[in-house]
Design an enzyme around this catalytic site. Structure first.
Site, PDB file in Angstrom:
ATOM      1  N   ALA A   6       0.515  -0.904  -3.837  1.00 42.84           N
ATOM      2  CA  ALA A   6      -0.233  -1.613  -2.851  1.00 42.84           C
ATOM      3  C   ALA A   6      -0.463  -0.374  -2.446  1.00 42.84           C
ATOM      4  CB  ALA A   6       0.537  -2.498  -2.144  1.00 42.84           C
ATOM      5  N   GLY A  43       2.804  -2.753  -7.013  1.00 44.44           N
ATOM      6  CA  GLY A  43       1.570  -3.496  -6.453  1.00 44.44           C
ATOM      7  C   GLY A  43       0.541  -3.938  -8.129  1.00 44.44           C
ATOM      8  N   GLU A  53       2.205  -5.430 -10.381  1.00 45.57           N
ATOM      9  CA  GLU A  53       2.032  -6.574 -10.985  1.00 45.57           C
ATOM     10  C   GLU A  53       0.576  -7.343 -11.486  1.00 45.57           C
ATOM     11  OE1 GLU A  53       3.785  -6.399  -6.963  1.00 45.57           O
ATOM     12  OE2 GLU A  53       5.216  -7.891  -7.359  1.00 45.57           O
ATOM     13  N   GLU A 105       9.541   0.035  -6.402  1.00 46.35           N
ATOM     14  CA  GLU A 105       9.587  -0.720  -4.877  1.00 46.35           C
ATOM     15  C   GLU A 105      10.676  -0.269  -3.828  1.00 46.35           C
ATOM     16  OE1 GLU A 105       7.797  -1.715  -6.851  1.00 46.35           O
ATOM     17  OE2 GLU A 105       6.093  -3.166  -6.195  1.00 46.35           O
TER      18      GLU A 105
HETATM   19  C1  3H9 Z   1       4.219  -1.928  -3.347  1.00 42.46           C
HETATM   20  O1  3H9 Z   1       3.060  -1.467  -4.991  1.00 42.46           O
HETATM   21  C2  3H9 Z   1       4.185  -3.474  -3.184  1.00 42.46           C
HETATM   22  C3  3H9 Z   1       4.493  -4.580  -4.087  1.00 42.46           C
HETATM   23  O2  3H9 Z   1       5.092  -4.592  -5.121  1.00 42.46           O
HETATM   24  C4  3H9 Z   1       4.072  -5.589  -3.528  1.00 42.46           C
HETATM   25  C5  3H9 Z   1       2.440  -5.593  -2.284  1.00 42.46           C
HETATM   26  C6  3H9 Z   1       2.241  -6.964  -1.248  1.00 42.46           C
HETATM   27  N1  3H9 Z   1      -0.736   3.980  -0.974  1.00 42.46           N
HETATM   28  O3  3H9 Z   1       1.226  11.640  -3.831  1.00 42.46           O
HETATM   29  P1  3H9 Z   1       0.256  12.752  -4.225  1.00 42.46           P
HETATM   30  C7  3H9 Z   1      -1.366   8.829  -1.353  1.00 42.46           C
HETATM   31  S1  3H9 Z   1       5.009  -0.413  -2.941  1.00 42.46           S
HETATM   32  C8  3H9 Z   1      -1.602   4.933  -0.150  1.00 42.46           C
HETATM   33  O4  3H9 Z   1       0.395  13.766  -3.560  1.00 42.46           O
HETATM   34  P2  3H9 Z   1       0.434  13.269  -7.420  1.00 42.46           P
HETATM   35  C9  3H9 Z   1      -0.921   9.789  -1.211  1.00 42.46           C
HETATM   36  O5  3H9 Z   1      -0.351   9.828   0.389  1.00 42.46           O
HETATM   37  C10 3H9 Z   1       3.805   0.794  -3.779  1.00 42.46           C
HETATM   38  N2  3H9 Z   1      -1.435   5.919  -0.198  1.00 42.46           N
HETATM   39  O6  3H9 Z   1      -0.543  12.630  -5.902  1.00 42.46           O
HETATM   40  C11 3H9 Z   1      -1.513  11.555  -0.684  1.00 42.46           C
HETATM   41  O7  3H9 Z   1      -2.536  11.221   0.337  1.00 42.46           O
HETATM   42  P3  3H9 Z   1      -3.081  11.881   0.470  1.00 42.46           P
HETATM   43  C12 3H9 Z   1       4.420   1.155  -4.676  1.00 42.46           C
HETATM   44  C13 3H9 Z   1      -0.944   6.090  -1.409  1.00 42.46           C
HETATM   45  O8  3H9 Z   1      -0.834  12.884  -8.340  1.00 42.46           O
HETATM   46  C14 3H9 Z   1      -2.910  10.801  -2.199  1.00 42.46           C
HETATM   47  O9  3H9 Z   1      -3.044   9.312  -2.863  1.00 42.46           O
HETATM   48  N3  3H9 Z   1       3.758   3.024  -5.315  1.00 42.46           N
HETATM   49  C15 3H9 Z   1      -0.428   5.647  -2.515  1.00 42.46           C
HETATM   50  O10 3H9 Z   1       1.593  13.886  -6.974  1.00 42.46           O
HETATM   51  C16 3H9 Z   1      -2.619  11.839  -3.737  1.00 42.46           C
HETATM   52  O11 3H9 Z   1      -0.821  10.774  -4.018  1.00 42.46           O
HETATM   53  C17 3H9 Z   1       3.844   3.880  -5.153  1.00 42.46           C
HETATM   54  O12 3H9 Z   1       5.217   3.619  -4.240  1.00 42.46           O
HETATM   55  C18 3H9 Z   1       0.437   3.973  -2.311  1.00 42.46           C
HETATM   56  N4  3H9 Z   1       0.969   3.550  -2.692  1.00 42.46           N
HETATM   57  O13 3H9 Z   1       1.551  11.208  -7.169  1.00 42.46           O
HETATM   58  C19 3H9 Z   1       3.794   4.456  -6.124  1.00 42.46           C
HETATM   59  N5  3H9 Z   1       0.123   6.025  -3.319  1.00 42.46           N
HETATM   60  O14 3H9 Z   1      -4.113  12.923   0.002  1.00 42.46           O
HETATM   61  C20 3H9 Z   1       3.613   5.723  -5.169  1.00 42.46           C
HETATM   62  C21 3H9 Z   1      -0.324   7.570  -3.216  1.00 42.46           C
HETATM   63  O15 3H9 Z   1      -4.066  12.290   1.601  1.00 42.46           O
HETATM   64  N6  3H9 Z   1       2.970   6.825  -4.924  1.00 42.46           N
HETATM   65  N7  3H9 Z   1      -1.203   7.694  -2.474  1.00 42.46           N
HETATM   66  O16 3H9 Z   1      -1.750  13.506   0.939  1.00 42.46           O
HETATM   67  C22 3H9 Z   1       3.426   7.938  -6.155  1.00 42.46           C
HETATM   68  O17 3H9 Z   1       4.200   7.785  -6.691  1.00 42.46           O
HETATM   69  C23 3H9 Z   1       2.856   9.079  -6.603  1.00 42.46           C
HETATM   70  O18 3H9 Z   1       1.782   9.216  -5.153  1.00 42.46           O
HETATM   71  C24 3H9 Z   1       1.078   9.694  -7.446  1.00 42.46           C
HETATM   72  C25 3H9 Z   1       0.544  10.244  -7.967  1.00 42.46           C
HETATM   73  C26 3H9 Z   1       2.374   9.072  -9.006  1.00 42.46           C
HETATM   74  C27 3H9 Z   1       0.496   7.401  -7.951  1.00 42.46           C
END
Ligand code: 3H9
Length: 698
Positions: free
Chosen positions: A63, A102, A105, A125
């Site tokens: 999400a 998400g 999911e 999460e």
């Molecule tokens: C969820 O899904 C809840 C659901 O169950 C329920 C809903 C009802 N959102 O980390 P990076 C941005 S909770 C918004 O530097 P990498 C990040 O801020 C979510 N933005 O790259 C950055 O922005 P900027 C569960 C996001 O290659 C850019 O993307 N998911 C999100 O080192 C690049 O990110 C997570 O917790 C996001 N969800 O790593 C996953 N994710 O360039 C969280 C990333 O402007 N994300 N951004 O600074 C990660 O673990 C890492 O970002 C990922 C990529 C491994 C994907």
């Protein structure tokens, strides 16, 4: 349909391609676009099967975290997942990249899942203080059983696609183009040659209620009295997945998600995630490009130097380790080898990977061996003269343009830079010990540091999997300055009436993994003692000085290594016992100063520590040492054990209320103005109804 979702139809198969860079986060535009496109595909008589695929580097990684805490925008992710799950046409998800939260999911709602080799899948999460809120807690345990589903959701850790196949939530892995593979399968379905339900039969895990409930009970036991609510709520939801029909289970999960997403802990954890990424935004560099770096020199093979060398090898750099003589060099190389052995034994490095990495390190006694390095990191003991001497030599032996970095934790980077003769190439890289493990680097930018040198330092940190925070030059930069304020506040309390054990307990209760005195014992009391002795001549005599630490050192109580410090340690234990002798030393010190001890509560200890840290943070911001409050928070969380679910001292100050804390500071300032005087920034924010976090977006 918005352009974030592209639709194409051929041979009875409609492919919907999600395209919302950088990570396809399921923000409102993507949700809306996908729901519209899905509805159209479902209604389209030419479509007999649907493929969901993603453009760019990844399938949705979750999400959109930035939407949490704001008014929800339709359609919500659970609705979108429900539309996929109840679609009257078979849906296949073609997964690649990081299929997280998400995103997973959404995939779980599809009828079949194919993944590209190398895909990572997980439900992180819990690390954000929430739970999978779009059906994950219901669909995953139904698909793979309660125990493995709980394992994934409570750890938050991803698994590789092959493991996901073994567990049963990915149907097949391909090393080719996953979208083509999914489309090929969808064409067979469209042609009536394959039936999805028959091809991927789903076991009924709910039929074995005993095994399910045993997994739930054992997970409850496993988390014990978890401090945060999310793990307990995840387990409740998995129990509900057994006991309730699917619709009710989903509603139960939704309610739990909404409870959690609004907690201050979840807000702090989101802040932590976003702050770590914000730290890399450096608008003042004017878009300077990082210099090319492939070979890195490390001067000094002690604990720090060998840790840095280990981390550099893991990131794929060639490393040249310099030590002053052959004995010290072999000891340094042996430390690197031991670090790698440890990584192999923990499964973080393969045997082949270890051999390959080892082939990239060379050792030398002569600095001339650094002539081919693109960047050199000096990691010798904290001695200004020694560092300046080394930089003079580095300036002479390295090529112009080679970046010279000092791993100092508080010395004057400008003085060191000047000694090199080309200060524009010099930057501070303050690693934290053990450097091969700790994620933080303070990048200390000197007066003359060239913008592309700073950019290179950030690029290096990123490649090393670390988080870099920009700091300006001052004694202790961001982290050690705030640590000093923390210790000053607790030392005052020690003298006023608290025991070190009261203080440690109060801070552990507040969320730190260890109290400040237990940490001092671990690090060795002599380190800060030596520093205090060095600074004694220039110390302002009008400022309050607590000498209890000095008294302990004089009594040979140097910490764990001496078997006694603030605590007493039995032969083989690292767990200290309270020691009446220490309390006696403190009493004597109070008497010598004529201090009558007073009652100090845990709440007072916690408030004073937070006020002192946030006030030092505010000063650091005013002086431009840190660019934004969230940078201060990142340093304290990643380098100093500040509880992540409190989000760092500036976020915690926002949560506690700026006015109340500022008033406490004013009260404390009546005891000792120089230390407690609130920085001007408090008033500036309060009078404009703002918080520290309002400065983060600027
Ligand atoms: C969820 O899904 C809840 C659901 O169950 C329920 C809903 C009802 N959102 O980390 P990076 C941005 S909770 C918004 O530097 P990498 C990040 O801020 C979510 N933005 O790259 C950055 O922005 P900027 C569960 C996001 O290659 C850019 O993307 N998911 C999100 O080192 C690049 O990110 C997570 O917790 C996001 N969800 O790593 C996953 N994710 O360039 C969280 C990333 O402007 N994300 N951004 O600074 C990660 O673990 C890492 O970002 C990922 C990529 C491994 C994907």
């Amino acid at each position: 349909m918005t352009e974030v979702v592209r639709r194409s139809t051929a041979d009875g198969v409609t492919t919907l391609t999600l395209d919302n860079p950088p990570v396809n986060a399921l923000g409102k535009d993507l949700r809306r676009g996908l729901l519209e496109a899905l509805t159209q595909a479902e209604a389209d008589p030419d479509t007999r099967a649907i493929v969901l695929a993603a453009a760019g580097r990844t399938w949705p990684a979750g999400a959109d975290i930035r939407e949490f805490g704001k008014p929800p925008a339709e359609p919500l992710l659970p609705e979108l997942c429900a539309a996929v799950a109840t679609c009257t046409k078979p849906v296949i998800a073609a997964l690649h990249g990081t299929v997280f939260g998400g995103g997973l999911e959404l995939a779980l709602a599809a009828g079949g899942r194919l993944a590209k080799l190398g895909t990572q899948l997980g439900l992180p999460e819990v690390t954000l203080g929430i739970l999978p809120g779009a059906g994950g807690t219901q669909r995953l345990p139904r698909l793979i059983g309660a125990k493995p589903a709980l394992g994934l959701m409570l750890s938050g850790l991803p698994v590789a696609a092959e493991r996901a196949v073994e567990l049963g939530f990915v149907d097949a892995v391909t090393d080719g183009d996953v979208r083509s593979a999914a489309e090929a399968m969808a064409r067979k379905i469209a042609a009536g040659e394959v039936d999805l339900a028959r091809k991927f039969p789903r076991p009924d895990h709910r039929a074995d209620a005993t095994t399910w409930l045993r997994a739930v009970a054992s997970a409850r036991e496993g988390i014990g009295k978890a401090r945060l609510p999310a793990p307990g709520r995840i387990i409740d939801c998995v129990e509900a997945a057994l006991l309730l029909p699917e619709e009710e289970g989903l509603a139960y999960e939704r309610a739990a998600f909404e409870d959690l997403v609004g907690t201050p802990e979840a807000a702090a954890l989101r802040h932590a995630f976003l702050s770590e990424r914000r730290a890399a935004r450096l608008p003042d560099l004017g878009g300077a490009e990082a210099r090319e770096v492939s070979t890195v020199g490390v001067v000094g093979g002690g604990l720090m130097g060998s840790g840095i060398a280990t981390a550099l090898l893991s990131a794929g750099y060639r490393v040249t380790l310099i030590e002053r003589d052959p004995t010290a060099l072999s000891a340094g190389l042996a430390r690197v080898a031991t670090n790698q052995e440890r990584a192999v034994s923990k499964g973080r490095l393969s045997k082949a990977g270890q051999e390959e990495a080892w082939s990239r390190i060379a050792g030398a006694n002569d600095m001339a061996a650094l002539s081919e390095s693109d960047l050199v990191i000096e990691a010798v003991p904290e001695d200004e003269e020694l560092k300046q001497r080394i930089f003079a030599e580095l300036g002479a032996v390295t090529r112009p343009g080679t970046i010279l970095a000092t791993n100092t934790s508080y010395l004057d980077v400008n003085g060191i830079a000047d000694a090199s003769g080309r200060p524009e190439d010099v930057v501070g890289l303050h690693f934290f010990s053990p450097a091969q493990v700790m994620k933080l680097i303070e990048v200390v930018v000197g007066d003359s540091t060239a913008p592309d040198v700073t950019a290179t330092a950030f690029a290096l940190a990123k490649r090393m999997g670390k988080i870099a925070v920009r700091a300006g030059v001052c004694d202790g930069f961001i982290g050690n300055r705030i640590l000093t304020a923390y210790r000053t506040a607790t030392d005052f309390l020690l003298e006023d009436g608290a025991s070190p054990y009261d203080i440690d307990r109060a801070m552990v209760e507040w969320g730190f993994p260890k109290g400040p005195y237990a940490v001092l014992d671990m690090a060795g009391l002599d380190i800060s003692w030596a520093r205090r002795k060095r600074l004694a001549a220039t110390r302002d005599p009008t400022r309050r000085y607590v000498a209890i630490g000095d008294r302990l050192c004089e009594a040979g109580r140097l910490g764990q290594k001496a078997g006694k410090g603030y605590y007493r340690y039995s032969d083989d234990s690292r767990h200290g016992e309270e020691d009446p002798e220490v309390l006696g030393l403190i009493v004597a010190e109070r008497q010598a100063k004529g201090i009558v001890p007073r009652q100090v509560t845990d709440a007072e200890i916690q408030t004073r520590v937070l006020a002192a840290m946030a006030n030092e943070g505010a000063r650091i911001l005013e002086e431009g040492i840190a660019a934004r409050p969230s940078d201060v928070d990142v340093v304290m969380m990643l380098g100093y054990g500040f509880p992540r679910w409190r989000g760092g001292p500036m976020q915690a100050a926002d949560a506690a209320g700026l006015l109340g804390l500022r008033n406490h500071l004013k009260d404390y300032a009546r005891e000792e103005a120089a230390f407690w005087q609130p920085a001007q920034l408090w008033d500036d924010l309060i009078k404009n109804g703002r918080k520290f976090s309002d400065l983060n977006s600027e």
